[in-house]
Design an enzyme around this catalytic site. Structure first.
Site, short mmCIF file in Angstrom:
data_model
loop_
_atom_site.label_atom_id
_atom_site.label_comp_id
_atom_site.label_asym_id
_atom_site.label_seq_id
_atom_site.Cartn_x
_atom_site.Cartn_y
_atom_site.Cartn_z
N GLY A 207 -38.22 18.89 77.19
CA GLY A 207 -38.76 18.84 78.45
C GLY A 207 -38.70 17.31 78.95
N GLY B 48 -41.42 19.28 75.16
CA GLY B 48 -42.61 20.23 75.37
C GLY B 48 -43.60 20.26 73.99
N ASP C 259 -33.61 24.51 78.48
CA ASP C 259 -34.15 24.92 79.38
C ASP C 259 -34.39 23.88 80.10
OD1 ASP C 259 -36.24 24.11 77.85
OD2 ASP C 259 -37.63 25.60 78.77
N GLU D 133 -32.63 22.45 71.53
CA GLU D 133 -33.37 23.77 71.45
C GLU D 133 -32.64 24.80 70.43
OE1 GLU D 133 -34.68 21.93 75.07
OE2 GLU D 133 -32.81 22.19 74.36
#
Length: 353
Positions: free
Chosen positions: A119, A70, A150, A142
């Site tokens: 992502g 992301g 995530d 992350e």
């Protein structure tokens, strides 16, 4: 064949029976923003009932990778400027797309060539047919920015052999293509110089052979992953109950590899490590990807709205680039007895699904 517009950040077109989605932001290794997620989702929705599209392929433009994750710089800007509604919209749209990919009624083929992280794992890791190459570098990094995996990453990590889920979740380590197949993040290894021929075969195959059988014609056996040789010491350390106990166990093993991982963990955000350890273990017991995404969403929204480490981690690594984050708390020793509890129990303002 439908022709794309060059300026589009996602090139959407059909080639024979193939619906193709190519992330087209190569200058940022195809980092995802909300507009790209919206384009992907709209195309997938349109192709569900399009009888001309029998298979969907997701890949990335450029030579560097499928998707670096992301757009975290934009995430940082949203949080520090109080635009939390935009942040919530981004994550809800992204996770809905991840679930759509996993549940799609037609086969989705994802080509995780080159860098595929964060992502990008959400795009590639839940497809029906997941392809890696000799150039693949997969990771859920992350914790390097004080955050937690995530996009369904905990679902995949929780199903990796032994305690590799905890290991890769906490360290943010990089997997090769062979590693990704071993860990369950990918299904097939196809040399990068055969990808063009694979796309052609999927688009214009002359018989009713399914896409999985076609991919097998291009699949090769990579050099074996080196991970099984490390499983014993990784399982020994990463089965401990807390981050502090994991680090202590690594230090007690007395090997160069274990000591290096202990040093790495001691430099990362203690809270992010504790939340990640809790999340991977919770995901291991969950029934499906949607439940894992909801579990991740609680924790992500907690970081976005309640804890400073995410903003601080992005600042230190990507904005100011001083590589000197000030974590809260500063050390693993300062973590409480159940440091993941607040994030685990957080109730977001808006539900995910």
């Amino acid at each position: 064949m439908t022709e794309p517009t060059a300026a589009e950040r996602v090139i959407v077109r059909t080639e024979g029976a193939l619906g193709r989605l190519t992330l087209n932001r190569p200058e940022a290794i195809n980092a995802l923003d909300l507009g790209m997620i919206t384009q992907i989702t709209a195309a997938l929705e349109a192709w569900v009932d399009d009888t001309d599209v029998q298979i969907v392929m997701i890949d990335g433009a450029g030579e560097r990778g499928m998707c670096a994750g992301g757009d975290v710089r934009e995430l940082h800007a949203q949080i520090v400027s109080g635009r939390s509604a935009e942040t919530i919209e981004f994550f809800r749209a992204e996770y809905a797309m991840n679930a759509m990919i996993a549940e799609y009624p037609k086969p989705i083929v994802a080509i995780a060539d080159g860098i595929t992280m964060g992502g990008g794992i959400g795009l590639a890791g839940h497809a029906a047919i997941r392809i890696v190459t000799e150039r693949s570098k997969l990771a859920m990094p992350e914790t390097r920015i004080g955050f937690t995996p995530d996009v369904g990453g905990t679902w995949l990590l929780g199903r990796a052999p032994g305690r590799f889920g905890e290991y890769f979740g906490l360290t943010g380590g990089t997997m090769s293509g062979a590693d990704a197949v071993y860990l369950g993040f990918a299904d097939h290894f196809v040399p990068s110089d055969r990808l063009g021929a694979l796309r052609e075969a999927l688009a214009y195959r002359a018989d009713p052979t399914g896409p999985a059988e076609i991919v097998l014609l291009f699949d090769e056996t990579p050099d074996p992953s080196e991970l099984p040789a490390s499983r014993e010491w990784i399982d020994d350390a990463f089965s401990e109950d807390t981050v502090a106990e994991i680090v202590a166990r690594l230090q007690a093993q007395g090997t160069t590899d274990a000591a290096a991982i202990a040093d790495l963990l001691e430099g990362l955000a203690p809270t992010g490590l504790a939340v990640t350890l809790d999340a991977v273990r919770e995901a291991r017991a969950l029934p499906d990807l949607r439940a894992a995404l909801e579990s991740e969403y609680r924790r992500v929204m907690w970081f976005v709205t309640q804890h400073p480490d995410l903003v601080e981690g992005i600042r230190a690594q990507l904005v100011d680039k001083d590589r000197n984050p000030r974590w809260d708390p500063a050390t693993i020793a300062e973590l409480g007895p159940d440091a993941g509890a607040d994030a685990r129990a957080y109730v977001p303002q808006r539900p995910l699904f």
